[in-house]
Design a protein around this motif. Structure first.
Motif, mmCIF file in Angstrom:
data_model
loop_
_atom_site.group_PDB
_atom_site.id
_atom_site.type_symbol
_atom_site.label_atom_id
_atom_site.label_comp_id
_atom_site.label_asym_id
_atom_site.label_seq_id
_atom_site.Cartn_x
_atom_site.Cartn_y
_atom_site.Cartn_z
ATOM 1 N N LYS A 275 -7.704 41.132 -1.575
ATOM 2 C CA LYS A 275 -8.248 40.445 -0.396
ATOM 3 C C LYS A 275 -8.888 39.119 -0.808
ATOM 4 O O LYS A 275 -8.677 38.083 -0.195
ATOM 5 N N LEU A 276 -9.686 39.200 -1.921
ATOM 6 C CA LEU A 276 -10.385 37.991 -2.357
ATOM 7 C C LEU A 276 -9.415 36.932 -2.858
ATOM 8 O O LEU A 276 -9.643 35.739 -2.689
ATOM 9 N N ALA B 21 -11.450 28.117 -7.957
ATOM 10 C CA ALA B 21 -10.959 28.514 -6.637
ATOM 11 C C ALA B 21 -11.946 29.499 -6.037
ATOM 12 O O ALA B 21 -12.369 30.451 -6.706
ATOM 13 N N LEU B 22 -12.338 29.260 -4.804
ATOM 14 C CA LEU B 22 -13.195 30.216 -4.089
ATOM 15 C C LEU B 22 -12.291 31.036 -3.175
ATOM 16 O O LEU B 22 -11.230 30.564 -2.762
ATOM 17 N N ASN B 23 -12.718 32.281 -2.853
ATOM 18 C CA ASN B 23 -11.942 33.059 -1.885
ATOM 19 C C ASN B 23 -11.999 32.379 -0.517
ATOM 20 O O ASN B 23 -12.743 31.411 -0.329
ATOM 21 N N GLN B 24 -11.222 32.918 0.421
ATOM 22 C CA GLN B 24 -11.086 32.165 1.673
ATOM 23 C C GLN B 24 -12.384 32.073 2.463
ATOM 24 O O GLN B 24 -12.540 31.172 3.283
ATOM 25 N N ARG B 25 -13.319 32.999 2.170
ATOM 26 C CA ARG B 25 -14.605 32.888 2.866
ATOM 27 C C ARG B 25 -15.564 31.943 2.144
ATOM 28 O O ARG B 25 -16.670 31.682 2.602
ATOM 29 N N GLY B 26 -15.130 31.470 0.987
ATOM 30 C CA GLY B 26 -15.955 30.518 0.231
ATOM 31 C C GLY B 26 -17.182 31.163 -0.366
ATOM 32 O O GLY B 26 -18.181 30.490 -0.610
ATOM 33 N N SER B 27 -17.126 32.495 -0.640
ATOM 34 C CA SER B 27 -18.337 33.152 -1.114
ATOM 35 C C SER B 27 -18.245 33.575 -2.572
ATOM 36 O O SER B 27 -19.240 33.968 -3.155
ATOM 37 N N THR B 28 -17.050 33.515 -3.185
ATOM 38 C CA THR B 28 -16.879 34.020 -4.543
ATOM 39 C C THR B 28 -15.898 33.159 -5.316
ATOM 40 O O THR B 28 -14.867 32.756 -4.786
ATOM 41 N N ILE B 29 -16.264 32.906 -6.599
ATOM 42 C CA ILE B 29 -15.289 32.238 -7.473
ATOM 43 C C ILE B 29 -14.288 33.295 -7.900
ATOM 44 O O ILE B 29 -14.663 34.305 -8.497
ATOM 45 N N ILE C 297 -19.512 35.328 -8.755
ATOM 46 C CA ILE C 297 -18.370 35.106 -9.663
ATOM 47 C C ILE C 297 -17.690 36.455 -9.860
ATOM 48 O O ILE C 297 -18.342 37.434 -10.270
ATOM 49 N N LEU C 298 -16.405 36.539 -9.567
ATOM 50 C CA LEU C 298 -15.652 37.783 -9.707
ATOM 51 C C LEU C 298 -15.660 38.231 -11.171
ATOM 52 O O LEU C 298 -15.634 37.405 -12.077
ATOM 53 N N ASP C 299 -15.685 39.579 -11.393
ATOM 54 C CA ASP C 299 -15.771 40.105 -12.766
ATOM 55 C C ASP C 299 -14.656 39.609 -13.659
ATOM 56 O O ASP C 299 -14.851 39.422 -14.857
#
Ligand code: ATP
Length: 401
Positions: A51-52, A101-109, A85-87
């Protein structure tokens, strides 16, 4: 030991083994339950990752690492954000300026993107052999003569200076209102000296991350030495070289550090190193005197707005390749453009050419020039209304006239 007691011990041992079997069977059942649960968890986390990672992703620039796998980033959509930041992202590869790159919600690298360009090369303009020549400059004969002596000659024939036992100036400061040919002069002297032209706009240095400005200055000079003979042009030097009133804020301290590095580099190289530094400014009045000391920018050359003769010469340069109607009189055009800069005159010539194209003509007429002058100079002398950089330059230039 009697046969009875031996039989008794065997029975006990069997009971014990049966008990262990039951316990282990229970444990296996428990572990099976755990495995099933973990498998479920894995599926859930995988679906979260998918999803991310699902496009569209948002591009951002990494700025700073925070505790608990969080970071400050500047999103390409504008805002500065605090994100997770994703694991799977390797934190050790994140440096200020790294594109992520951030996920589409802009909340996570969710990923580290490849560097598009070397940030140093991006900040500098490097031209191996500029094509600009002195004939591309209208007027400014005195300035060209001085530059030939203090820049071109030492680059071409350092032995002449050695033989005389004198040192040419290390740095030249060109000062005057915007659009009057400072950058053009530097480019032409590099072209005529067969030198590499390396240009850096000082305001770029002032906007860098902590420590980046000073690093960029070091990189600039080491690049110039590698590419020697070279001319380093630092445009708008006042952005880092203004008098130090107060170095209170982090930004001011950072600019100060960049200036100190620049002074150290200037002091460190030999005047006959085949590297020449030219700086330009519209605001010589606010420059730190440290920059103007001997051995630094000790040669000052003023580049004033063109006078009548200068304007005729600039019109000649910019109409050289234009098919002109015989009614076009460059002297009259120069009279009509009192107060115009070289950049204005270039804009007038382009506008006149466009006028002719719009009307389907094969040659450019005096009327095209008249219309162009009205258009360009009306825009140029429009009163200052807002704070865009071009307007502020416009306002500065009016101080000079
Ligand atoms: P700024 O302070 O804004 O950087 P500048 O003094 O460095 O301005 P330039 O960038 O050299 O100005 O000039 C802009 C353009 O105007 C040049 O590329 C050139 O086309 C034209 N121009 C300016 N002065 C002259 C000149 N004396 N002769 C021919 N063209 C000129």
């Amino acid at each position: 030991m009697s046969a009875d007691s031996q039989g008794y011990e065997e029975v006990n041992y069997i009971k014990y083994l049966e008990q262990r079997v039951r316990e282990l069977e229970l444990e296996v059942g428990h572990l099976r339950g755990l495995i099933a649960k973990y498998k479920e968890d894995i599926e859930y986390y995988k679906s979260q990752i998918d999803k991310l990672l699902a496009p569209p992703l948002i591009e951002a620039t990494f700025i700073q690492l925070l505790p608990d796998r969080r970071a400050i980033v500047k999103s390409s959509t504008g805002p500065t954000l605090i994100v997770h930041i994703l694991d799977s992202v390797d934190i050790s590869k994140l440096r200020p300026g790294t594109p992520v790159a951030l996920n589409q919600r802009g909340s996570t690298i969710v990923d580290i993107l490849p560097q598009r360009e070397d940030p140093y090369v991006k900040a500098m303009e490097v031209v191996e052999k500029p094509k600009t020549r002195y004939i591309d400059i209208g007027g400014l004969n005195e300035q060209v003569k001085e530059l030939r002596e203090v820049v071109e000659l030492p680059l071409r024939s350092p032995e002449l200076f050695k033989a005389m036992g004198i040192e040419p100036p290390k740095g030249v400061l060109l000062y005057g209102p915007p659009g009057c040919g400072k950058t053009l002069l530097a480019r032409a002297v590099a072209g005529e000296s067969n030198a590499t032209f390396i240009r850096l706009v000082a305001s770029e240095l002032a906007q860098k991350f902590i420590g980046e400005g000073a690093r960029l200055v070091r990189e600039l000079f080491s690049l110039a030495r590698r590419k020697a003979p070279a001319i380093v042009l630092i445009d708008e030097i006042d952005a880092i070289g203004a008098k130090r009133l107060d170095v209170g804020t982090t930004g001011e301290r950072e600019i100060h550090r960049t200036l100190t590095q620049l002074l150290a580099e200037l002091d460190g190289f030999d005047p006959l190193d085949r590297v020449k530094v030219i700086a330009t400014t519209n605001r010589i009045d606010i420059l730190d005197p440290a920059l103007l000391r001997p051995g630094r920018f000790d040669k000052l050359i003023e580049v004033p707005p063109p006078d009548l003769r200068g304007r005729v010469e600039i019109f000649k340069v910019h109409t050289r390749k234009m098919p002109l109607h015989k009614d076009v009189d460059l002297f009259i055009l120069a009279v009509k453009t009192e107060g115009a800069t070289g950049a204005d005159i270039k804009a007038i010539c382009t506008e006149a050419g466009l006028n002719a194209i719009r009307n389907g003509q094969r040659v450019v007429t005096m009327e095209d020039f008249d219309n162009a002058i009205a258009r360009v100079l009306k825009k140029r002398f429009r009163p200052y209304t807002h704070t865009s950089s071009s307007s502020s330059k416009q306002r500065q230039s009016s101080l000079w006239m």
